[in-house]
Every structure is written in structure tokens, then in C-alpha cells.
Enzyme design. Structure first.
Site: not given
Ligand code: SAM
Length: 292
Positions: A123, A103, A176, A180, A155-156, A173-174, A48
Site C-alpha cells: 500500500e 482499508d 479510481d 497514484p 508504490d505497488g 485493490d486500487s 492524498q
Molecule cells: N475498494 C476501494 C475502491 O474500489 O474504491 C479501494 C480500496 S483501497 C482504499 C485503494 C488503495 O489503493 C488506497 O489506499 C490507495 O492509497 C492505494 N493506492 C493507490 N495507488 C497505489 C499505488 N500506486 N501503489 C500502492 N497502493 C496504491
């Protein structure tokens, strides 16, 4: 207004009358615009586009693919609600898993409890963590100095595939459910995740806006109710998220959040207190109606 020199800005930054605006393309008929004081960085990972901006009303913000994830002004609301609620619901939380959370705000909140031994943060995108630690210290705190926090850049979905009953709590804590993060809202993921949770464990996820993403909230509840005996949705107001009101859904194998010992709440919070903890589970009638 300052912007980065010699850089073609992504299309969600627009110059209007000499000012830069972030135009968040929320949905077909709704765009949210924020006047930008300064673009601190724009970088791209294989997953991203990661930007850190300073805005007039929300201070510094983390923006992923043009969507605000967290802000200096209200990030603590979301991070406290998704962290302290599961932590107080469990009677003896030692090992906690965070999926996403780039974050570092959730890791920071969890680290306020000395009773927690291990925090594994999985993450997918290391760049988000690097940029947040560098430019959003109010949100990320000193997580990189806490030896209980283990950063796993993976990847989670892949990470939890072969795990067995390791965690007391899992926090999803993903971002939208696009890109991914889409799979983090699927039944297959929740089924795999449950295997990594101990028999008295619990999980919580952000289940989006109860106003604009009602379908996601309903689907999340329905899936979790198939796999956990105790499922509760709770809410908070996060001004920088579309619609303001945001939902979280907690699914538990043993402990009921409505019976949590709120006396153990950390003193170091800005939004959650004992009364907010309890009242967050009182949902407005329109939400109750569609969740019943
Ligand atoms: N609080 C925020 C919100 O609701 O908008 C989200 C916080 S955090 C920045 C979300 C994180 O999820 C991102 O840094 C993204 O890279 C991570 N993410 C997305 N898909 C993922 C996956 N499949 N495995 C692990 N992390 C993932």
C-alpha cells in the site's frame, strides 16, 4: 451533526442548512451527496487527503480525496468479491499479493483461509491503513494481529518491478484511476505484474463501473487478453459505488474461475455464496455486447 472543531474542511464537505454533506464529484454531470453525522478525522499524507466520516445511510466511511472508498454498510460486498473469487479459482493458493487495499478489507477476507501462508499487502499510503485500523474495525478486522500479513508501504508499481514468480495470486485493490492509482490500470504495470506471478497463477483487479466507466473495463479486458489465456469479468452490486453495479476482471494462466471448487468457500461471508460465485460471471447483455 458533529464536525471537527477549528478546522478548515476540504471543499468536498459542504455546509447546507446547518448540516454537513459530503459531495462526491463523480463526473462532469454527476455529483453524489451524503449527509454526514460526524467527521471523525481529516488528515493529509503526501499522497492524498484521508477522511473518516460517519454517514446516515452508509455508516462509517473511508474517504480519499473526497471519494468514498469503502463503507461499514456495504464494504464487505466488494471485499468478498475481489478476494474469495480468485482464492477459490486457484487450486493451491499459498502466497498472495495485494496492491493497494489500504482499508485492509481484502487482507481480512484472505485471512479467513488457513491454507494461505503469506499475504503481502503493498500500500502506497501508510496513513490509510492506520486510520482504517483505528476507525473501521468492521472492515479491517484483526489484520494487524495476523502474522501471515506483511504490510509493505511502497508504490505497488515500484514493488513489482524486479519480482520473479513469487505469487500464486495478485489482487489489485486500487482506488479510481486518478492520482497514484492511475498507473495501476496501465499495460506496462500489468506486464510487470505478470512476472511476479507463478506459471499457474492469476490476478484480479477492480475494473470500475460497467455503466459509467465502460472504456476502462474494455481497455482492461483487452490488455489482459493479450497476456493471459483465461480472462473473465464478473460483477457485484455495491450500493455506495457510482451506478451500483461494479466490475472485476480476473486473468489466469491456468485455472478457470468457471470451474472453481466453490465447496471450499469460507462459511464466514455475508454476500458471496456458491450461487453468487457462479452467477457473478453471467453478465448482462449490454456488457457482453461491448466486451465481445
Ligand atoms: N475498494 C476501494 C475502491 O474500489 O474504491 C479501494 C480500496 S483501497 C482504499 C485503494 C488503495 O489503493 C488506497 O489506499 C490507495 O492509497 C492505494 N493506492 C493507490 N495507488 C497505489 C499505488 N500506486 N501503489 C500502492 N497502493 C496504491
Amino acid at each position: 451533526m458533529k464536525k471537527m472543531k477549528q478546522m478548515v474542511l476540504p471543499k468536498y464537505f459542504k455546509e447546507i442548512d446547518g448540516e454537513i454533506w459530503l459531495i462526491e464529484d463523480e463526473r462532469e454531470n454527476m455529483k453524489l451527496s451524503y449527509r454526514v453525522k460526524e467527521i471523525l478525522s481529516v488528515s493529509k499524507s503526501i499522497f492524498q487527503q484521508v477522511s473518516i466520516i460517519d454517514t446516515y445511510d452508509f455508516g462509517r466511511c473511508l474517504v480519499l480525496d473526497g471519494v468514498i472508498q469503502t463503507t461499514q454498510i456495504d464494504g464487505f460486498i466488494y471485499n468478498e468479491m475481489i478476494s474469495h473469487v480468485p482464492l477459490l479459482t486457484h487450486k493451491n493458493p499459498k502466497n498472495v499479493l495485494i496492491i493497494g487495499g489500504g482499508d485492509c478489507g481484502v487482507a481480512k477476507e484472505l485471512s479467513k483461509y488457513s491454507t494461505v501462508d503469506r499475504i503481502d499487502m503493498v500500500e502506497i499510503d501508510e496513513l490509510v491503513v492506520q486510520e482504517s485500523i483505528k476507525s473501521l474495525p468492521e472492515i479491517s478486522g484483526d489484520v494487524h494481529k495476523d502474522s501471515r500479513i506483511r504490510f509493505i508501504f511502497e508504490d505497488g508499481v515500484k514493488y513489482i518491478k524486479d519480482k520473479k514468480e513469487e505469487y500464486d495470486i495478485a489482487i489489485i485493490d486500487s482506488s479510481d484511476p486518478i492520482g497514484p492509482a492511475e498507473v495501476l490500470f496501465s499495460e506496462g504495470f500489468y506486464v510487470d505484474l505478470k512476472k511476479s506471478i507463478k506459471e499457474d497463477g492469476l490476478m484480479v483487479c477492480q475494473s470500475q463501473s460497467p455503466v459509467f466507466h465502460k472504456d476502462i473495463l474494455i481497455k482492461t479486458q483487452n490488455i489482459l487478453k493479450k497476456h493471459y489465456p483465461i480472462v473473465n469479468t464478473y460483477k457485484a452490486v455495491v450500493p455506495s459505488y457510482p451506478g451500483g453495479m461494479w466490475s472485476f476482471t480476473l486473468a489466469s494462466l491456468k485455472y478457470n474461475p468457471l470451474e472453481a471448487c466453490v465447496e471450499n468457500l469460507s462459511k464466514d461471508t455475508k454476500y458471496i455464496n456458491k450461487e453468487i460465485f457462479r452467477s457473478a460471471f453471467n453478465l448482462p447483455s449490454f456488457i457482453r455486447e461491448y466486451l465481445e
